[in-house]
Write an enzyme that holds these catalytic residues in place. Structure first.
Site, PDB file in Angstrom:
ATOM      1  N   ASN A  35       0.863  -1.188   0.000  1.00  0.00           N
ATOM      2  CA  ASN A  35       0.000   0.000   0.000  1.00  0.00           C
ATOM      3  C   ASN A  35       0.897   1.234   0.000  1.00  0.00           C
ATOM      4  O   ASN A  35       1.498   1.563   1.019  1.00  0.00           O
ATOM      5  CB  ASN A  35      -0.887  -0.035   1.258  1.00  0.00           C
ATOM      6  CG  ASN A  35      -1.666   1.256   1.458  1.00  0.00           C
ATOM      7  OD1 ASN A  35      -1.824   2.047   0.526  1.00  0.00           O
ATOM      8  ND2 ASN A  35      -2.162   1.463   2.664  1.00  0.00           N
ATOM      9  N   TRP A  36       0.968   1.874  -1.138  1.00  0.00           N
ATOM     10  CA  TRP A  36       1.844   3.064  -1.243  1.00  0.00           C
ATOM     11  C   TRP A  36       1.266   4.279  -0.526  1.00  0.00           C
ATOM     12  O   TRP A  36       1.932   5.297  -0.400  1.00  0.00           O
ATOM     13  CB  TRP A  36       2.055   3.435  -2.721  1.00  0.00           C
ATOM     14  CG  TRP A  36       2.907   2.493  -3.503  1.00  0.00           C
ATOM     15  CD1 TRP A  36       3.361   1.264  -3.113  1.00  0.00           C
ATOM     16  CD2 TRP A  36       3.429   2.719  -4.817  1.00  0.00           C
ATOM     17  NE1 TRP A  36       4.136   0.699  -4.098  1.00  0.00           N
ATOM     18  CE2 TRP A  36       4.193   1.577  -5.170  1.00  0.00           C
ATOM     19  CE3 TRP A  36       3.329   3.754  -5.733  1.00  0.00           C
ATOM     20  CZ2 TRP A  36       4.842   1.454  -6.393  1.00  0.00           C
ATOM     21  CZ3 TRP A  36       3.974   3.638  -6.954  1.00  0.00           C
ATOM     22  CH2 TRP A  36       4.734   2.501  -7.277  1.00  0.00           C
ATOM     23  N   LYS A  37       0.035   4.213  -0.112  1.00  0.00           N
ATOM     24  CA  LYS A  37      -0.654   5.371   0.469  1.00  0.00           C
ATOM     25  C   LYS A  37      -0.540   6.560  -0.500  1.00  0.00           C
ATOM     26  O   LYS A  37      -0.505   6.351  -1.706  1.00  0.00           O
ATOM     27  CB  LYS A  37      -0.095   5.709   1.854  1.00  0.00           C
ATOM     28  CG  LYS A  37       0.020   4.473   2.746  1.00  0.00           C
ATOM     29  CD  LYS A  37       0.277   4.820   4.163  1.00  0.00           C
ATOM     30  CE  LYS A  37       0.597   3.560   4.934  1.00  0.00           C
ATOM     31  NZ  LYS A  37       0.279   3.678   6.333  1.00  0.00           N
TER      32      LYS A  37
ATOM     33  N   HIS B 180      -9.491   0.934   5.341  1.00  0.00           N
ATOM     34  CA  HIS B 180      -8.175   1.137   5.958  1.00  0.00           C
ATOM     35  C   HIS B 180      -8.339   2.086   7.151  1.00  0.00           C
ATOM     36  O   HIS B 180      -9.156   3.016   7.105  1.00  0.00           O
ATOM     37  CB  HIS B 180      -7.212   1.721   4.916  1.00  0.00           C
ATOM     38  CG  HIS B 180      -5.789   1.722   5.394  1.00  0.00           C
ATOM     39  ND1 HIS B 180      -5.310   2.657   6.277  1.00  0.00           N
ATOM     40  CD2 HIS B 180      -4.750   0.887   5.133  1.00  0.00           C
ATOM     41  CE1 HIS B 180      -4.019   2.412   6.525  1.00  0.00           C
ATOM     42  NE2 HIS B 180      -3.659   1.338   5.842  1.00  0.00           N
TER      43      HIS B 180
ATOM     44  N   GLU C   8      -6.697   4.513   8.137  1.00  0.00           N
ATOM     45  CA  GLU C   8      -6.535   5.941   7.814  1.00  0.00           C
ATOM     46  C   GLU C   8      -7.817   6.506   7.207  1.00  0.00           C
ATOM     47  O   GLU C   8      -8.170   7.657   7.428  1.00  0.00           O
ATOM     48  CB  GLU C   8      -5.328   6.122   6.873  1.00  0.00           C
ATOM     49  CG  GLU C   8      -4.021   5.906   7.629  1.00  0.00           C
ATOM     50  CD  GLU C   8      -2.842   5.489   6.787  1.00  0.00           C
ATOM     51  OE1 GLU C   8      -2.894   5.601   5.551  1.00  0.00           O
ATOM     52  OE2 GLU C   8      -1.846   5.025   7.384  1.00  0.00           O
TER      53      GLU C   8
ATOM     54  N   GLU D 177      -5.010  -5.145  10.827  1.00  0.00           N
ATOM     55  CA  GLU D 177      -3.986  -4.119  10.988  1.00  0.00           C
ATOM     56  C   GLU D 177      -4.240  -3.359  12.287  1.00  0.00           C
ATOM     57  O   GLU D 177      -5.048  -2.408  12.307  1.00  0.00           O
ATOM     58  CB  GLU D 177      -4.037  -3.117   9.829  1.00  0.00           C
ATOM     59  CG  GLU D 177      -3.811  -3.727   8.472  1.00  0.00           C
ATOM     60  CD  GLU D 177      -3.306  -2.680   7.494  1.00  0.00           C
ATOM     61  OE1 GLU D 177      -2.185  -2.819   7.035  1.00  0.00           O
ATOM     62  OE2 GLU D 177      -4.038  -1.708   7.241  1.00  0.00           O
TER      63      GLU D 177
ATOM     64  N   GLY E 248       2.587   2.227  10.638  1.00  0.00           N
ATOM     65  CA  GLY E 248       3.516   3.337  10.441  1.00  0.00           C
ATOM     66  C   GLY E 248       4.257   3.759  11.701  1.00  0.00           C
ATOM     67  O   GLY E 248       4.861   4.825  11.743  1.00  0.00           O
TER      68      GLY E 248
ATOM     69  N   SER F 132       3.670  -2.196  10.262  1.00  0.00           N
ATOM     70  CA  SER F 132       5.129  -2.194  10.412  1.00  0.00           C
ATOM     71  C   SER F 132       5.764  -3.543  10.082  1.00  0.00           C
ATOM     72  O   SER F 132       6.706  -3.973  10.744  1.00  0.00           O
ATOM     73  CB  SER F 132       5.516  -1.717  11.820  1.00  0.00           C
ATOM     74  OG  SER F 132       5.089  -0.377  12.008  1.00  0.00           O
TER      75      SER F 132
ATOM     76  N   GLY G 113       2.922  -1.167   4.237  1.00  0.00           N
ATOM     77  CA  GLY G 113       2.912   0.257   3.911  1.00  0.00           C
ATOM     78  C   GLY G 113       4.307   0.745   3.574  1.00  0.00           C
ATOM     79  O   GLY G 113       4.812   0.564   2.468  1.00  0.00           O
ATOM     80  N   GLY G 114       4.978   1.356   4.542  1.00  0.00           N
ATOM     81  CA  GLY G 114       6.266   2.002   4.313  1.00  0.00           C
ATOM     82  C   GLY G 114       7.275   1.134   3.579  1.00  0.00           C
ATOM     83  O   GLY G 114       7.954   1.602   2.653  1.00  0.00           O
TER      84      GLY G 114
HETATM   85  C1  PEP Z   1      -0.623   0.118   5.955  1.00  0.00           C
HETATM   86  O1  PEP Z   1      -0.641   1.272   5.555  1.00  0.00           O
HETATM   87  O2  PEP Z   1      -1.557  -0.635   5.683  1.00  0.00           O
HETATM   88  C2  PEP Z   1       0.506  -0.329   6.762  1.00  0.00           C
HETATM   89  C3  PEP Z   1       0.470  -1.515   7.289  1.00  0.00           C
HETATM   90  O3  PEP Z   1       1.566   0.564   6.919  1.00  0.00           O
HETATM   91  P1  PEP Z   1       3.013   0.258   7.568  1.00  0.00           P
HETATM   92  O4  PEP Z   1       3.506  -1.043   6.983  1.00  0.00           O
HETATM   93  O5  PEP Z   1       3.855   1.411   7.167  1.00  0.00           O
HETATM   94  O6  PEP Z   1       2.822   0.135   9.037  1.00  0.00           O
END
Ligand code: PEP
Length: 254
Positions: free
Chosen positions: A9-11, A95, A97, A167, A173, A211, A232-233
């Site tokens: 997920n590039w956000k 999600h 966010e 999640e 993040g 993470s 994500g990241g």
């Molecule tokens: C996400 O945005 O779904 C996520 C899991 O982010 P991260 O891996 O950066 O925690």
């Protein structure tokens, strides 16, 4: 046999340059993976067609969000059918966010899931508790309620187009990851909830997100009810993302 999936997920990150560099590298590395993992790239919607053009046969593409309607006067929204039309296979929905920053409700999540599966996309339904809810001992109840609400309207023949991503909000993040044991316990609980909903629980893929990095992915993916990851990241660096894809053992799922 459940699908094993690693989705990035590039956000709201990326550019045409990043698409060129990152998708090309991930694709060529993914071509040599022999663990059966499905690798999915989920960029901002505006880059979907660029990613599709680079993805080849090996990578799947998804969107991060859709509107719940099929068309109409909803300025700024995109429909599930449009994502499908552009070559997407997957879509995130709910999600944290979107829930926290944009006030997305359980009812909206359920409507979006309905629209996604009706359009032939796989809905990756994101659920997870906050730190406060976990510390109050309510994590499983909160997640169970989110799963039930999001999937309340599924028809019996639509479950094949559902994936659930657990999640924990406090892990997204933040660099804090749930232990493999805690994540496994929650995944087992989600599978139980799905079974109670008369879903084919044993065949629904459950992803962990929060993470996930190259150095913790293997322990998470070794758990029996963790069928992959939502990243994500770490999905914004080809080497890190590919290492996570490589961490999936060939025989994790049954
Ligand atoms: C996400 O945005 O779904 C996520 C899991 O982010 P991260 O891996 O950066 O925690």
């Amino acid at each position: 046999m459940r699908r094993k999936i690693v989705a990035g997920n590039w956000k709201m990150n990326g550019s045409k340059d990043l698409v060129q560099q990152l998708v090309g590298s991930v694709r060529s590395e993914a071509e040599s993976l022999d663990n059966g993992v499905e690798v999915v790239i989920i960029p901002p919607a505006i880059y979907v067609s660029d990613v599709v053009a680079q993805a080849g046969e090996r990578l799947m593409v998804g969107v991060q969000n859709v509107g719940q309607w099929s068309s109409g006067a909803y300025t700024g929204e995109i429909a599930a059918g449009m994502a499908k039309d552009q070559g997407c296979t997957y879509a995130l929905v709910g999600h944290s966010e979107r829930r926290q920053l944009f006030g997305e409700t359980d009812d909206e999540v359920a409507a979006k899931v309905e629209s996604l599966v009706a359009s032939g996309l796989v809905a990756v339904v994101c659920v997870g508790e906050t730190l406060e809810q976990r510390e109050a001992g309510r994590a499983e109840a909160v997640v169970a309620a989110q799963v039930k609400a999001a999937l309340a309207n599924m028809a019996a023949d639509q479950w094949g187009r559902v994936v659930v991503a657990y999640e924990p909000v406090w892990a997204i993040g933040t660099g804090k990851t749930a232990t493999a044991e805690d994540a496994q316990a929650m995944h087992a609980s989600i599978r139980q909830v799905l079974a109670e909903m008369s879903a084919p629980a044993e065949s629904i893929s459950l992803l962990y997100g929060g993470s996930v990095k190259a150095d913790n992915a293997a322990a998470l993916f070794a758990e029996p009810d963790i069928d992959g990851g939502l990243i994500g990241g770490a999905s914004l660096k080809a080497d890190d993302f590919v290492s996570i894809c490589q961490a999936m053992p060939a025989s994790t799922t049954s």
